[in-house]
Write an enzyme that holds these catalytic residues in place. Structure first.
Site, short mmCIF file in Angstrom:
data_model
loop_
_atom_site.label_atom_id
_atom_site.label_comp_id
_atom_site.label_asym_id
_atom_site.label_seq_id
_atom_site.Cartn_x
_atom_site.Cartn_y
_atom_site.Cartn_z
N LYS A 162 0.79 -1.46 -0.46
CA LYS A 162 0.54 0.38 -0.12
C LYS A 162 1.32 1.60 0.26
CE LYS A 162 -2.60 -1.66 4.01
NZ LYS A 162 -1.55 -2.80 3.01
N ILE A 163 2.02 1.20 0.69
CA ILE A 163 2.85 2.71 1.13
C ILE A 163 3.32 2.77 -0.37
CG2 ILE A 163 4.35 3.84 2.48
CD1 ILE A 163 2.49 2.48 5.02
N ASP A 182 9.65 -6.30 -5.96
CA ASP A 182 8.23 -6.82 -5.37
C ASP A 182 8.23 -8.50 -5.62
OD1 ASP A 182 5.87 -7.61 -3.32
OD2 ASP A 182 5.58 -5.67 -3.24
N PRO A 216 8.35 -4.89 4.90
CA PRO A 216 8.35 -5.09 6.17
C PRO A 216 8.95 -5.85 6.72
CG PRO A 216 6.86 -6.75 4.60
CD PRO A 216 6.92 -5.53 3.81
N SER A 243 9.93 2.41 6.69
CA SER A 243 9.72 1.41 7.41
C SER A 243 10.21 0.81 8.63
CB SER A 243 10.16 0.12 5.31
OG SER A 243 8.56 0.73 5.20
N ARG A 244 11.71 0.29 8.62
CA ARG A 244 11.67 -0.08 9.78
C ARG A 244 13.03 -0.32 9.68
NH1 ARG A 244 6.93 0.16 11.15
NH2 ARG A 244 5.81 -1.28 12.45
N ASP A 268 12.90 7.90 8.91
CA ASP A 268 12.32 8.38 10.07
C ASP A 268 11.97 6.66 10.98
OD1 ASP A 268 9.64 8.97 11.00
OD2 ASP A 268 8.64 7.73 10.19
N GLU A 273 16.17 1.89 17.68
CA GLU A 273 15.51 3.33 17.36
C GLU A 273 14.53 3.09 19.16
OE1 GLU A 273 12.41 3.53 14.62
OE2 GLU A 273 10.75 3.10 16.09
N HIS A 305 10.04 8.39 13.49
CA HIS A 305 9.14 7.68 13.21
C HIS A 305 7.64 7.92 13.44
CE1 HIS A 305 8.71 2.67 13.48
NE2 HIS A 305 7.34 3.72 13.04
P1 NAD Z 1 2.64 -4.09 2.90
O1 NAD Z 1 1.97 -5.53 3.30
O2 NAD Z 1 1.10 -3.58 1.95
O3 NAD Z 1 3.05 -4.13 1.42
C1 NAD Z 1 4.55 -4.96 1.85
C2 NAD Z 1 4.88 -4.90 0.59
O4 NAD Z 1 6.18 -5.45 0.87
C3 NAD Z 1 4.30 -6.44 -0.35
O5 NAD Z 1 3.72 -5.87 -1.32
C4 NAD Z 1 5.42 -7.27 -0.07
O6 NAD Z 1 5.23 -8.18 -1.07
C5 NAD Z 1 6.46 -7.23 -0.31
N1 NAD Z 1 8.08 -7.29 0.27
C6 NAD Z 1 8.06 -8.85 1.26
N2 NAD Z 1 8.86 -9.24 1.43
C7 NAD Z 1 9.85 -8.38 0.39
C8 NAD Z 1 11.39 -8.26 -0.11
N3 NAD Z 1 12.05 -9.14 0.09
N4 NAD Z 1 11.56 -7.73 -1.01
C9 NAD Z 1 10.37 -6.72 -1.58
N5 NAD Z 1 9.39 -6.17 -1.36
C10 NAD Z 1 8.64 -7.47 -0.15
O7 NAD Z 1 2.41 -2.99 4.22
P2 NAD Z 1 2.36 -0.78 3.62
O8 NAD Z 1 1.11 -0.73 4.39
O9 NAD Z 1 2.56 -0.38 2.88
O10 NAD Z 1 3.49 -0.75 4.71
C11 NAD Z 1 4.94 -1.49 4.44
C12 NAD Z 1 5.71 -1.17 5.93
O11 NAD Z 1 5.96 0.70 6.31
C13 NAD Z 1 5.53 -1.63 6.97
O12 NAD Z 1 5.51 -3.40 7.59
C14 NAD Z 1 6.04 -1.16 7.94
O13 NAD Z 1 7.06 -1.30 8.65
C15 NAD Z 1 6.56 0.33 7.55
N6 NAD Z 1 5.25 1.41 8.02
C16 NAD Z 1 5.95 2.40 8.87
C17 NAD Z 1 5.38 3.45 9.40
C18 NAD Z 1 6.34 4.69 9.82
O14 NAD Z 1 5.31 5.78 10.48
N7 NAD Z 1 6.99 5.24 9.54
C19 NAD Z 1 4.44 2.94 9.08
C20 NAD Z 1 3.50 2.63 8.65
C21 NAD Z 1 3.90 1.17 7.92
#
Ligand code: NAD
Length: 341
Positions: A162-163, A182, A216, A243-244, A268, A273, A305
């Site tokens: 999604k992000i 991906d 993730p 992300s993380r 971020d 952290e 974050h």
């Molecule tokens: P999501 O589950 O919609 O998307 C994650 C994508 O990563 C999926 O399409 C998956 O197939 C892909 N993926 C998995 N393993 C992979 C790899 N080895 N190589 C490439 N792609 C791979 O998740 P999202 O909602 O887009 O969120 C992504 C991450 O953002 C979350 O897991 C979280 O850690 C982070 N996040 C951070 C904040 C913040 O405030 N900084 C807020 C929300 C989420």
């Protein structure tokens, strides 16, 4: 559960900040949830604060390892309700064995996070953080503030969930070419937005001027950016990680920054952290030497974050969390895609 009136659920909320309290209270009117707001993090040492609560509500830096989960289960906790998307801080196998339900917020404004990633990119590239400080000191010189046009440059999006998709879409709006990697590509989205999937992360790293991480944290994604992969990146490229923290090996990143290989790094999130981000440590001493070193680079921009922190996202996070906690009563059910165990 003995001792708990069926219609009222007590939820112990760890690591509560004023904006969490406000959003959760607003979302829970008439839901029969009694909140116990706690300002410290959940670890095995603080788990006793969940006594008599059927649910704990936690965030990204609470530590739900096996000893902590055992203490929660022993006190009668039934639900761990994460008020975030990622659940890498929960030992899910142990939670299953202990019959603890783990829920999360599967979807909330991906735009909040994507827009923050782009804010970091724009700030770094055009050196707005430096310009802001200079002008306030009446230093109107432009020396050292040269950036590059994003238009017609290439961005690489690692992880198009999604992000990642929202970020890619914004960058397409700047006229960037967008590459993506991906293991589960969304070909329809790519076609519609003019994004090109590549077969391997190495191709993306070699061909991008801007790299943004949106996966993730899993054993496979840990240290996606490390010495060997930094070697593949274009000299003068910009790295963004919202992300993380542990997607990036900090030691390797510092080496790359010292050598001048990267034009900028926007973070971020940070590997270590926990206990630092979200806290006001301004009156104290920073004990984390790597974070201290990162903060010395003029081309590193760190936020604590906060990518999720918009009113829209907080409202959505609170309403899903309230629904998931209410699922413990006969009045509610878990939001689709929330249950992790
Ligand atoms: P999501 O589950 O919609 O998307 C994650 C994508 O990563 C999926 O399409 C998956 O197939 C892909 N993926 C998995 N393993 C992979 C790899 N080895 N190589 C490439 N792609 C791979 O998740 P999202 O909602 O887009 O969120 C992504 C991450 O953002 C979350 O897991 C979280 O850690 C982070 N996040 C951070 C904040 C913040 O405030 N900084 C807020 C929300 C989420």
């Amino acid at each position: 559960m003995i001792g708990h009136p069926a219609s009222v659920v007590t939820a112990a909320v760890f690591d509560t900040k004023p904006y969490d309290r406000e959003a959760l209270q607003r979302a829970s009117a008439n839901h029969g949830i009694e909140w116990r707001f706690l300002d410290f993090r959940l670890t095995k040492d603080t788990a006793s604060a969940a006594k008599n609560a059927r649910a704990v509500c936690v965030f990204v830096n609470d530590e739900l390892n096996r000893p902590c989960l055992e203490l929660l289960a022993a006190q009668g906790v039934e639900l761990v309700a994460l008020r975030c998307t990622g659940f890498n801080n929960v030992d899910v196998d142990s939670a299953k064995q202990l019959k603890l339900t783990v829920s999360r917020v599967p979807v909330y404004s991906p735009y909040a996070v994507a827009e923050h990633a782009v804010a970091l990119l724009l700030t770094l590239n055009r050196k707005i953080h430096r310009a802001f400080n200079r002008v306030r000191e009446l230093n109107f010189s432009l020396n050292g503030l040269v950036g590059f046009d994003l238009y017609a440059k290439t961005a690489g999006i690692v992880g198009t969930g999604k992000i990642g998709r929202a970020t890619g879409q914004i960058l397409r709006g700047f006229g960037m070419q967008v590459l993506a990697y991906d293991p589960l590509p969304d070909d329809e989205w790519a076609k519609q937005t003019g994004v090109e999937y590549v077969e391997a992360p190495s191709i993306l790293l070699r061909n991008s001027d801007v790299i943004s991480l949106h996966t993730p944290l899993t054993p496979e994604t840990r240290y996606t950016i490390r010495a060997e992969t930094i070697e593949l990146m274009r000299p003068g490229s910009i790295l963004i990680n919202v992300s993380r923290g542990a997607l990036v090996n900090t030691k390797a990143l510092i080496q790359a920054l010292k050598s001048g290989r990267l034009a900028g790094v926007g973070l971020d999130v940070y590997e270590e952290e926990e206990g630092i981000f979200f806290e006001d440590l301004s009156g104290g001493v920073l004990h984390d030497d790597e974070l201290a070193r990162l903060l010395t680079f003029p081309n590193v921009l760190i936020t604590s974050h906060q990518a999720f922190l918009t009113g829209e996202a907080l409202t959505q996070i609170a309403s899903t969390t309230v629904a998931n906690i209410s699922a413990l009563t006969s009045q509610g059910s878990f939001v689709e895609g929330s249950v992790v165990t």
